[in-house]
Scaffold this motif. Structure first.
Motif, PDB file in Angstrom:
ATOM      1  N   SER A 319       0.853  -1.191   0.000  1.00 13.84           N
ATOM      2  CA  SER A 319       0.000   0.000   0.000  1.00 13.84           C
ATOM      3  C   SER A 319       0.885   1.236   0.000  1.00 13.84           C
ATOM      4  N   ASP A 320       0.305   2.376  -0.324  1.00 17.14           N
ATOM      5  CA  ASP A 320       1.080   3.617  -0.345  1.00 17.14           C
ATOM      6  C   ASP A 320       1.685   3.913   1.021  1.00 17.14           C
ATOM      7  N   GLU A 321       0.935   3.661   2.086  1.00 15.39           N
ATOM      8  CA  GLU A 321       1.426   3.964   3.426  1.00 15.39           C
ATOM      9  C   GLU A 321       2.553   3.003   3.822  1.00 15.39           C
ATOM     10  N   MET A 322       2.380   1.718   3.491  1.00 15.47           N
ATOM     11  CA  MET A 322       3.459   0.763   3.752  1.00 15.47           C
ATOM     12  C   MET A 322       4.722   1.168   2.998  1.00 15.47           C
ATOM     13  N   GLU A 323       4.547   1.515   1.748  1.00 17.58           N
ATOM     14  CA  GLU A 323       5.708   1.849   0.926  1.00 17.58           C
ATOM     15  C   GLU A 323       6.407   3.097   1.439  1.00 17.58           C
ATOM     16  N   ARG A 324       5.613   4.074   1.877  1.00 18.45           N
ATOM     17  CA  ARG A 324       6.234   5.289   2.422  1.00 18.45           C
ATOM     18  C   ARG A 324       7.076   4.961   3.633  1.00 18.45           C
ATOM     19  N   ARG A 325       6.544   4.110   4.548  1.00 18.36           N
ATOM     20  CA  ARG A 325       7.308   3.745   5.741  1.00 18.36           C
ATOM     21  C   ARG A 325       8.586   3.002   5.368  1.00 18.36           C
ATOM     22  N   ILE A 326       8.460   2.021   4.470  1.00 14.10           N
ATOM     23  CA  ILE A 326       9.619   1.206   4.099  1.00 14.10           C
ATOM     24  C   ILE A 326      10.704   2.067   3.473  1.00 14.10           C
ATOM     25  N   VAL A 327      10.310   2.962   2.582  1.00 10.15           N
ATOM     26  CA  VAL A 327      11.296   3.790   1.888  1.00 10.15           C
ATOM     27  C   VAL A 327      11.843   4.867   2.806  1.00 10.15           C
ATOM     28  N   ASP A 328      10.963   5.637   3.432  1.00 14.51           N
ATOM     29  CA  ASP A 328      11.421   6.787   4.214  1.00 14.51           C
ATOM     30  C   ASP A 328      12.024   6.394   5.557  1.00 14.51           C
ATOM     31  N   ASP A 329      11.324   5.524   6.304  1.00 20.92           N
ATOM     32  CA  ASP A 329      11.713   5.266   7.694  1.00 20.92           C
ATOM     33  C   ASP A 329      12.738   4.147   7.842  1.00 20.92           C
ATOM     34  N   LEU A 330      12.878   3.340   6.791  1.00 23.79           N
ATOM     35  CA  LEU A 330      13.821   2.234   6.873  1.00 23.79           C
ATOM     36  C   LEU A 330      14.979   2.439   5.889  1.00 23.79           C
ATOM     37  N   ILE A 331      14.695   2.424   4.607  1.00 26.54           N
ATOM     38  CA  ILE A 331      15.780   2.420   3.617  1.00 26.54           C
ATOM     39  C   ILE A 331      16.509   3.758   3.580  1.00 26.54           C
ATOM     40  N   LEU A 332      15.764   4.858   3.343  1.00 31.20           N
ATOM     41  CA  LEU A 332      16.437   6.153   3.226  1.00 31.20           C
ATOM     42  C   LEU A 332      17.009   6.617   4.566  1.00 31.20           C
ATOM     43  N   ALA A 333      16.269   6.358   5.651  1.00 29.12           N
ATOM     44  CA  ALA A 333      16.785   6.761   6.962  1.00 29.12           C
ATOM     45  C   ALA A 333      18.050   5.989   7.302  1.00 29.12           C
ATOM     46  N   GLY A 334      18.036   4.684   7.072  1.00 29.19           N
ATOM     47  CA  GLY A 334      19.216   3.894   7.363  1.00 29.19           C
ATOM     48  C   GLY A 334      20.385   4.259   6.465  1.00 29.19           C
ATOM     49  N   CYS A 335      20.098   4.524   5.207  1.00 29.97           N
ATOM     50  CA  CYS A 335      21.161   4.925   4.283  1.00 29.97           C
ATOM     51  C   CYS A 335      21.774   6.256   4.714  1.00 29.97           C
ATOM     52  N   ALA A 336      20.924   7.216   5.096  1.00 25.12           N
ATOM     53  CA  ALA A 336      21.440   8.507   5.567  1.00 25.12           C
ATOM     54  C   ALA A 336      22.296   8.336   6.811  1.00 25.12           C
ATOM     55  N   ASP A 337      21.891   7.416   7.716  1.00 24.85           N
ATOM     56  CA  ASP A 337      22.716   7.122   8.893  1.00 24.85           C
ATOM     57  C   ASP A 337      24.136   6.743   8.473  1.00 24.85           C
ATOM     58  N   LEU A 338      24.238   5.739   7.614  1.00 29.84           N
ATOM     59  CA  LEU A 338      25.538   5.169   7.291  1.00 29.84           C
ATOM     60  C   LEU A 338      26.365   6.081   6.395  1.00 29.84           C
ATOM     61  N   GLU A 339      25.730   7.013   5.737  1.00 30.27           N
ATOM     62  CA  GLU A 339      26.505   7.943   4.916  1.00 30.27           C
ATOM     63  C   GLU A 339      27.193   9.012   5.756  1.00 30.27           C
ATOM     64  N   ASN A 340      26.992   8.952   7.069  1.00 33.44           N
ATOM     65  CA  ASN A 340      27.800   9.767   7.979  1.00 33.44           C
ATOM     66  C   ASN A 340      29.154   9.124   8.264  1.00 33.44           C
ATOM     67  N   TYR A 341      29.350   7.907   7.759  1.00 32.19           N
ATOM     68  CA  TYR A 341      30.565   7.145   8.066  1.00 32.19           C
ATOM     69  C   TYR A 341      31.442   7.100   6.824  1.00 32.19           C
ATOM     70  N   ASP A 342      32.596   7.733   6.897  1.00 34.26           N
ATOM     71  CA  ASP A 342      33.477   7.840   5.734  1.00 34.26           C
ATOM     72  C   ASP A 342      34.664   6.898   5.769  1.00 34.26           C
ATOM     73  N   ALA A 343      34.912   6.217   6.880  1.00 30.92           N
ATOM     74  CA  ALA A 343      36.121   5.402   7.015  1.00 30.92           C
ATOM     75  C   ALA A 343      36.117   4.242   6.018  1.00 30.92           C
ATOM     76  N   ILE A 344      37.325   3.839   5.631  1.00 29.57           N
ATOM     77  CA  ILE A 344      37.510   2.685   4.759  1.00 29.57           C
ATOM     78  C   ILE A 344      38.156   1.587   5.588  1.00 29.57           C
ATOM     79  N   ASN A 345      37.417   0.474   5.753  1.00 27.77           N
ATOM     80  CA  ASN A 345      37.921  -0.627   6.568  1.00 27.77           C
ATOM     81  C   ASN A 345      37.135  -1.876   6.237  1.00 27.77           C
ATOM     82  N   ASN A 346      37.391  -2.952   6.979  1.00 23.51           N
ATOM     83  CA  ASN A 346      36.778  -4.228   6.627  1.00 23.51           C
ATOM     84  C   ASN A 346      35.280  -4.298   6.917  1.00 23.51           C
TER      85      ASN A 346
END
Length: 943
Positions: A319-346
């Motif tokens: 549904s539109d509401e499910m998709e909004r949550r999955i994209v905004d609150d999970l995928i994009l939010a999590g991606c934005a979190d990890l894009e604060n991390y610039d280190a190169i390591n294992n």
């Protein structure tokens, strides 16, 4: 290729993406991240043709079968609202120290059919246990979350101590065990682990019920994810919205230091615990950026596969509401979190892959091309910073596997990518139909390295932080065959031990062309060689898949390497004889396994080798039909002007060998030549031992002897013996003053099954004195059956030179092995050598049966032998292009150099071809150098 955006612009893109409502995000019309339509078509064709592919699909179904039988309410109930607990160091109080190890991870069994129950895999204790209540707690006041845990009796008796001194420990950190928290982590982890196989089944079969369950799982995770707090693997929580915590860590150094009062811990007086670890050890679901990135990437790929799924009446599963949550609150939010991390390591690979996937799927409106470039920049940086130019990892074999596993999704996600029409980056060129595999030859070398290092048992050499017993995986050969051409198909057949039609993996399902064929099994690329970037040699006794291999370690210091430059490990007669303990993971016992004393080399002044700037210089590497040689020096100790090892592996009948080892050390006041071996048998011939009251850290049952003459010791390991011979050198630099025999730790992992592992026997052959100069000379002789082929060992030491010769008496011959540090002619018994290394073998009648001269001009015995016009060829380098070296002066016209090893820039390369003023080396790109030296060599064998 790609260039990193400036920080300010990147942050602006993240903010912009967050402000755009989901409905405005343009999506690609078909799967476009890890699996494209071509991958799905390939997988379906493999399933139609091959049973192995059908079994992979069946495996996906089995993975999710229990969940498929549940309703949506069950899924939502399984995903906890309260933040999961870290699982590191969650030991069993009933058996810790007896059956499970302090700090061990993975102690508990958990089953989805009994999700609120834990069982200790060692003693069977069941938790929660009313006799061991979770009486302790901490509360994140701002975020309204309270976490409970068990307080052990000793800690409870010292309740005023808030440092964690009396708590259980994981590595160096105090931890608490929380069974309720482990259960939450297992429930959340189980649900998260079903998201991708659900989507894979749908993509392969079109069975929409799998897409429907996948949507329920994604939605349940998306509802919980905004409330899961950032927490560290030792149990500290960030009392602030998780997106704010991630942004704060990205902007502030040290990364895990939070605003005052935001770090929630049971150990506020412990400086390490009164903060987070930073992304390295923090996450919302998992305690670490690697696991968090993998979780989010799986969610992203699963969403990509099911987002257009519809039920029979055409209604979308999402549904539109499910998709909004999955994209905004999970995928994009999590991606934005990890894009604060610039280190190169294992651990950074999955986060970079996530950026690439999100950038491709959401295109320009979410900063897509910039995110793609972030993913690609991470991959390039990993290749450049984590791997040597020869493909070997800068850490260790185990961590090479970790690196490659964490980064392998990036090239598949980016393969074929093109920037959106009309997009032009501010810096660099557009991307059109990217092909990472074609553009990154060093990635191919990195994949090959996982095979080329293998021992005769097809296990990784236990070098640095490498888990003992880890070994060959056909996965790396699979990637090579699927993306670098059918030339690797035969290697894949060999690595997986079955024809392509009979066996395949999850990766093969999606990436192996159905028509791929191998002409035949290919030999594993194992041979005697020096790896020029890794600085490790492997001598294979003339038979790459035989029973012997000697590893000579010359690498520099790194975080997952040990204090063991110039150490050796000897695999002989199908056994690891001269051994290395390997990796005890994040455990205090790893202090021993990393230490210099734990390795087979010379320890100076009882101390570890230096850490900063330690490296080796290759001085000789050569191979002949019966002998293989490596010599290198290292700046291992500041007080030492010389730290040099010369090691030769000599072939014997019956696929056996022996090793001559000459170790020169100048400087310091105490030199200890150390050797240990696996097995439970040890004998010291004709040399009485007396107990020693002195202490050496980690060693027990110290006994000492005073060897005045040649002596030898024997270890026994499952029917194979190893003799160590040390010949007398009265008054010389090789005379041993004291021999210590000790029980050394025998464990090889941090798991409970190794907690009471029996000790192994280690010897330390000592010399002491001011500004000490030592030349240790030894023979290591493995054998099985009634008696060793080595009857005796003598030493010849010319008094003025630092040269050393060993005479090895065998059943049917006598061998002379000579090492010198200059080109001056000297006599060693009946042998005369002018050069750096010589091997002479005489038969029972005293006639010459074999001779080898390396870096010299003359080797003679009884008027017979070898002569060369020059000891070496030296040339100035005028140019380097990949594997080709151009010289300022042509090579001698009569020089046959193919197979010789040249020295350049502190390392060595095998010559593939040479003529005129050009040299082409095998396999590896040549690094910048001014000069090359080619030691001359000549061999004469049995007529």
């Amino acid at each position: 290729m790609a260039r990193t955006l400036c920080r300010a612009r990147w942050e602006a893109l993240i903010v912009m993406a967050a402000l755009i409502p989901f409905g405005a995000l343009p999506l690609c019309a078909e799967p476009c991240t890890l699996y494209k339509p071509a991958n799905i078509e390939m997988a379906r064709e493999n399933i139609a043709r091959y049973e192995w592919a059908q079994s992979v699909l069946d495996g996906y179904r089995r993975n999710v079968s229990y969940l498929m039988a549940q309703d949506r309410a069950w899924i939502e109930e399984m995903v906890p609202e309260l933040t999961p607990w870290a699982t590191y160091g969650q030991i069993c109080p009933r058996c810790v120290g007896e059956q499970c190890s302090m700090g061990e991870t993975g102690v508990y069994r958990w089953s989805v059919t009994e999700p609120d129950r834990l069982e200790c895999r060692y003693c069977g204790a069941v938790y929660p246990d009313p006799e061991l209540p979770e009486s302790g707690s901490v509360t994140a006041e701002r975020m309204g979350q309270t976490f409970t845990f068990y307080v052990p009796p000793e800690e409870a008796a010292h309740a005023e101590d808030r440092t964690g001194k009396y708590a259980y420990r994981w590595a160096s950190w105090p931890v608490h065990v929380s069974w309720s928290g482990i259960i939450r982590a297992n429930k959340a982890g189980y649900i998260a682990g079903r998201v991708l196989p659900l989507a894979q089944v749908y993509a392969l079969t079109g069975e929409v019920e799998y897409a429907e369950r996948c949507a329920w799982v994604l939605d349940a995770l998306a509802r919980a994810y905004p409330n899961w707090l950032y927490h560290s693997y030792y149990g500290t929580f960030a009392d602030m919205p998780p997106g704010e915590a991630a942004a704060w860590m990205g902007e502030h150094t040290p990364q895990g230091v939070l605003p005052e009062g935001a770090a929630v811990t049971a150990f506020p007086d412990n400086e390490s615990c009164a903060r987070l670890k930073g992304f390295w050890g923090d996450g919302r679901l998992t305690a670490g950026v690697g696991g968090e990135g993998s979780f989010l990437l799986n969610c992203t790929v699963a969403y990509d596969l099911i987002r257009d799924a519809t039920v029979a009446d055409g209604t979308r599963v999402l549904s539109d509401e499910m998709e909004r949550r999955i994209v905004d609150d999970l995928i994009l939010a999590g991606c934005a979190d990890l894009e604060n991390y610039d280190a190169i390591n294992n651990k950074c690979g999955p986060g970079r892959a996530l950026s690439a996937a999100v950038g491709i799927m959401f295109e320009a409106a979410a900063g897509g091309p910039e995110r793609v470039r972030r993913g690609l920049a991470g991959f390039n940086a990993l290749i450049d910073q984590a791997f040597h130019f020869d493909g070997f990892c800068r850490e260790s074999p185990s961590y090479s596997s970790m690196h490659l596993g964490n980064m392998e999704d990036i090239p598949d996600i980016l393969d074929g990518y093109s920037d959106p029409e009309g997009y032009q980056p501010e810096e660099g060129e557009r991307f059109d139909d990217l092909s990472i595999y074609d553009d990154m030859p060093r990635y191919r070398l990195a994949l090959l390295s996982m095979v080329k290092m293998l021992g005769p048992d097809l296990k990784y050499p236990v070098i640095g932080d490498t888990h003992a017993g880890s070994g060959i995986s056909s996965h790396w050969a699979e990637i090579l065959a699927d993306h670098y051409g059918d030339e690797y198909a035969g290697l894949l057949v060999t690595a997986q031990g079955a024809p392509l039609t009979d066996r395949g993996s999850d990766y093969a399902l999606w990436h192996r062309p159905p028509d791929m064929a191998a002409q035949a099994e290919a030999a594993l690329p194992l041979r005697t060689e020096w790896f020029p970037g890794w600085h490790v040699a492997v001598l294979r006794n003339g038979r790459p898949r035989g029973r012997n291999a000697l590893y000579f370690n010359g690498y520099e210091m790194h975080g997952h390497r040990h204090y063991d430059t110039l150490g050796i490990a000897y695999f002989a007669l199908d056994r690891e004889m001269a051994s290395d303990r390997g990796y005890i993971w994040d455990d205090p016992r790893n202090a021993w396994t990393r230490s210099t004393l734990a390795h087979n080399l010379v320890t100076v002044d009882g101390a570890n080798q230096i850490s900063s700037g330690r490296h080796s210089t290759l001085e000789l590497f050569a191979a002949a039909p019966e002998v293989e040689l490596v010599q290198a020096s290292a700046n291992a100790y500041e007080q030492c002007s010389q730290y040099r090892r010369t090691t030769a592996l000599i072939r014997l009948p019956g696929d056996n060998s022996y090793t001559v080892d000459i170790f020169r050390v100048t400087g310091g006041a105490l030199h200890q030549y150390g050797l240990n071996s696996n097995g439970d048998g040890f004998a010291l011939a004709d040399l009485p031992l007396t107990p020693e009251d002195g202490k050496i850290s980690w060693l027990e049952n110290l006994r000492v002897a005073q060897p005045n003459d040649t002596w030898h010791a024997t270890w026994t390991n499952e029917g194979v013996n190893l003799d160590l011979w040390m010949p007398a050198d009265p008054g010389g630099s090789g005379q041993i003053e004291r021999l210590i025999v000790a029980d050394a730790p025998g464990w090889r992992s941090y798991k409970g099954d190794q907690l009471h592992a029996p000790p192994i026997t280690q010897i330390l052959a000592e010399r002491s004195g001011e500004d000490l100069d030592s030349t240790f000379a030894a023979v290591l002789a493995p054998w099985e059956g009634e008696a060793s082929p080595v009857r005796s060992v003598r030493r010849i030491t010319p008094g003025d030179s630092g040269a050393c010769a060993l005479v090895v008496e065998l059943d049917d011959r006598t061998d002379y092995l000579i090492s010198a540090l200059d080109d001056q002619p000297r006599s060693y018994g009946p042998v005369t050598l002018a050069g750096r290394f010589g091997f002479v073998s005489l038969d029972e009648a005293g006639a010459l049966r074999a001779a080898w001269l390396v870096a010299g001009t003359r080797l003679q015995v009884n008027g017979d032998g070898l002569e060369l016009s020059a000891a070496r060829i030296e040339r100035t380098v005028t140019g380097i292009d990949g594997r080709t070296i151009t010289l300022a002066e042509a090579l001698p016209g009569d020089a046959d150099l193919a197979g010789a090893w040249l020295l350049a820039g502190g390392t060595g390369y095998e010559i593939e071809a040479a003529s005129g003023a050009q040299i082409v080396v095998r396999e590896y790109p040549v690094q910048a150098c001014d000069r090359v030296v080619i030691p001359a060599a000549a061999w004469r064998g049995v007529p």
